[in-house]
Design an enzyme around this catalytic site. Structure first.
Site, short mmCIF file in Angstrom:
data_model
loop_
_atom_site.label_atom_id
_atom_site.label_comp_id
_atom_site.label_asym_id
_atom_site.label_seq_id
_atom_site.Cartn_x
_atom_site.Cartn_y
_atom_site.Cartn_z
N ASP A 13 0.82 -1.22 0.00
CA ASP A 13 0.00 0.00 0.00
C ASP A 13 0.85 1.27 0.00
O ASP A 13 0.46 2.29 0.56
CB ASP A 13 -0.96 0.03 1.20
CG ASP A 13 -1.81 -1.23 1.28
OD1 ASP A 13 -2.30 -1.65 0.22
OD2 ASP A 13 -1.93 -1.80 2.38
N LYS A 16 2.11 2.04 -5.12
CA LYS A 16 2.80 1.52 -6.31
C LYS A 16 1.99 1.75 -7.58
O LYS A 16 2.55 2.02 -8.63
CB LYS A 16 3.06 0.01 -6.15
CG LYS A 16 4.05 -0.32 -5.05
CD LYS A 16 4.29 -1.80 -4.93
CE LYS A 16 3.10 -2.56 -4.39
NZ LYS A 16 2.72 -2.26 -3.02
N GLY A 40 -4.28 -4.55 -4.35
CA GLY A 40 -5.23 -3.54 -4.80
C GLY A 40 -4.45 -2.30 -5.19
O GLY A 40 -4.02 -1.55 -4.32
N HIS A 41 -4.21 -2.12 -6.48
CA HIS A 41 -3.42 -0.98 -6.94
C HIS A 41 -4.35 0.13 -7.42
O HIS A 41 -5.08 -0.06 -8.39
CB HIS A 41 -2.45 -1.42 -8.04
CG HIS A 41 -1.37 -2.33 -7.52
ND1 HIS A 41 -0.53 -3.05 -8.33
CD2 HIS A 41 -1.00 -2.62 -6.25
CE1 HIS A 41 0.31 -3.75 -7.58
NE2 HIS A 41 0.03 -3.51 -6.31
N GLN A 224 2.03 -6.14 -3.02
CA GLN A 224 2.36 -6.17 -1.59
C GLN A 224 3.68 -5.40 -1.35
O GLN A 224 3.92 -4.43 -2.03
CB GLN A 224 2.44 -7.60 -1.04
CG GLN A 224 1.08 -8.29 -0.96
CD GLN A 224 0.64 -8.92 -2.26
OE1 GLN A 224 1.42 -9.57 -2.93
NE2 GLN A 224 -0.61 -8.75 -2.63
P1 IMP Z 1 -2.75 -12.83 2.20
O1 IMP Z 1 -1.81 -12.32 1.16
O2 IMP Z 1 -4.18 -12.61 1.86
O3 IMP Z 1 -2.47 -14.24 2.59
O4 IMP Z 1 -2.51 -11.96 3.53
C1 IMP Z 1 -1.31 -12.05 4.28
C2 IMP Z 1 -0.93 -10.68 4.83
O5 IMP Z 1 -0.56 -9.81 3.76
C3 IMP Z 1 -2.05 -9.96 5.57
O6 IMP Z 1 -1.48 -9.19 6.62
C4 IMP Z 1 -2.62 -9.03 4.53
O7 IMP Z 1 -3.27 -7.90 5.10
C5 IMP Z 1 -1.37 -8.64 3.80
N1 IMP Z 1 -1.60 -8.22 2.41
C6 IMP Z 1 -1.89 -9.03 1.35
N2 IMP Z 1 -2.01 -8.30 0.23
C7 IMP Z 1 -1.78 -7.03 0.58
C8 IMP Z 1 -1.72 -5.81 -0.17
O8 IMP Z 1 -1.89 -5.77 -1.39
N3 IMP Z 1 -1.43 -4.69 0.55
C9 IMP Z 1 -1.19 -4.71 1.88
N4 IMP Z 1 -1.22 -5.82 2.62
C10 IMP Z 1 -1.52 -6.97 1.96
#
Ligand code: IMP
Length: 446
Positions: A13, A16, A40-41, A224
């Site tokens: 977040d 990017k 989520g971009h 991420q």
């Molecule tokens: P998962 O990727 O859904 O398995 O989540 C694992 C961790 O990564 C959690 O803390 C999510 O909130 C975090 N996370 C996954 N995708 C994003 C993203 O695009 N932005 C920020 N945090 C993310």
């Protein structure tokens, strides 16, 4: 033949989407190399806001080739929904999208296991997005994943599905006490997705390497962030893929020597969604101010993001594991109203001062951050396009953060729109030179 990798320096977040959208003008190909629709971009074009989850942010530019690489995990229903959503807003998805044959599929039982597992963990939960990301990558690593190419072969798909769903349903029912998934229904559903997606599916590794050989410019889009990386992040509070720069090689099938630049995206403060250590978190009025001014709510789940001061230890760790050649600083304008700003320069724990990020989770969880304080600039920076036009105190803040982190700013973002940006250094300046013929003295390389 440059490849530029864009990586989040914090916990995702960082903004990017905007920077990738901006850089897309300079490239031929934009390729996602890991993650899935947990990302989520957000990109603002004129008055319109787009949130992209799986499709590379480059899709908003005409004539750019977008690739979903082998390192991505794909929920076909989510992908089709995103394609349809874009099409309804006039963004055509056609030959401009290619999907790797080797990308793994997220199946309905992955999502069900992800949700059930989080429920079972209770207050020890990771705070996943509940999209099935972890279980899909677990199947990939366990060598029983189902790939995009399997979806195109009904008999193979039926066979793999039957094997996997038996085990998944056993776990769902017997271990998690959760509803099971219907095999026939999944088969029918996924066969309809196959019809829709088959024209996009190809050997993207071959495509991208041929493009690189033709000197096309590639932007590898990380999702991420560094501290959510399964190896280099705050494990186990991480995602299940490799957002760090090395992930671009495995997630696209390109050699490390094709990468000429790595740009880190650094938010001017820090945020995190989900559980896990966050030393500079501000669970107070300051955190709330950052959240409301920065509109810090998850683009995928809508969850409020945890907010805090900038932390130069985590940026330095990101510099180390990614080899940033430059950074983009984002959301500077969110700090415009503050009287003073804190910058974390160390952690104190049990009488010891840590000046580099410790890998020990218990230190990260319990340490007291050591800060320096800088004066706020108390005037708007929104839309400023020249570095010299920034308030002196804003420049002092940026320069201090960069110096302490050991990074060089190339871009500073002063608002959500494309034109609200300061470009200090054009990317792709350090293109790899074509090696000179044998026998001649060469200075080829970076
Ligand atoms: P998962 O990727 O859904 O398995 O989540 C694992 C961790 O990564 C959690 O803390 C999510 O909130 C975090 N996370 C996954 N995708 C994003 C993203 O695009 N932005 C920020 N945090 C993310």
């Amino acid at each position: 033949m440059p490849v530029l990798v864009v990586v989040g320096a914090q916990w995702g977040d960082e903004g990017k989407g905007k920077i990738i959208d901006l850089l897309t003008e300079r490239v031929d190909i934009v390729a996602r190399y890991q993650g899935g629709h947990n990302a989520g971009h957000t990109v603002v074009v004129g008055m319109e806001e787009f949130i992209l989850h799986l499709i590379p942010s480059g899709v908003l530019h005409k004539g750019k080739q977008c690739i979903i690489g082998n390192g991505v995990v794909i929920d076909p229903a989510a992908l089709i929904e995103e394609m349809d959503g874009l099409a309804s807003r006039g963004i055509a998805i056609d030959e401009n999208l290619l999907i790797s044959r080797n990308a793994h599929l997220i199946m309905p039982y992955h999502k069900a296991i992800d949700v059930a597992n989080e429920k079972l963990r209770g207050n020890k939960k990771i705070g996943t997005t509940g999209r099935g990301i972890g279980p899909a990558y677990a199947d990939k690593i366990s060598r029983r994943g189902i790939r995009m190419e399997d979806l195109l072969e009904p008999d193979i798909f039926r066979d793999r599905l039957a094997t996997n769903i038996g085990e998944a349903n056993f776990i769902l029912e017997r271990f998690y006490n959760a509803p099971v998934v219907n095999q026939d229904q999944v088969f029918e559903e996924y066969m309809s997705y196959a019809q829709r997606l088959k024209k996009y599916v190809t050997d993207t590794t071959l495509f991208i390497n041929q493009a690189i050989a033709k000197k096309k410019k590639v932007l590898a889009e990380g999702a991420q962030g560094t501290h959510l990386d399964v190896d280099h992040g705050t494990y186990p509070f991480v995602t299940s893929s490799s957002p760090t720069a090395g992930g671009a090689c495995t997630g696209l099938g390109i050699g490390p020597n094709t990468i000429t630049e790595v740009m880190g995206i650094v938010k001017a403060y820090t945020t995190r969604v989900g559980s896990g250590p966050f030393p500079t978190e501000q669970e107070n009025a300051m955190g709330e101010l950052l959240r409301s001014r920065g509109r810090e709510f998850g683009a995928t789940t809508g969850r409020p993001r945890r907010c805090g001061w900038v932390d130069t230890l985590i940026i330095r760790h990101a510099v180390r594991v990614n080899g940033f050649t430059s950074v983009a600083i984002t959301k500077l304008d969110v700090l415009d109203t503050l009287d003073e700003l804190k910058i974390c320069v160390g952690y104190e724990y049990k009488g010891k001062l840590y000046e580099e990020m410790p890998s020990d989770l218990s230190v990260l969880e319990r340490c007291t951050p050591r800060y320096i304080t800088m004066p706020g600039w108390k005037q708007t920076t929104i839309g400023i396009r020249k570095y010299g036009d920034l308030p002196k105190k804003a420049r002092a803040y940026i320069e201090k953060v960069c110096r302490l982190s050991g990074v060089k700013p190339a871009i500073i973002s002063t608002g959500a729109r494309r034109d609200e940006t300061i470009i200090m250094e054009q990317p792709f300046k350090k293109a790899v030179k074509t090696p000179a013929p044998r026998g001649k003295k060469t200075s080829a390389g970076r």
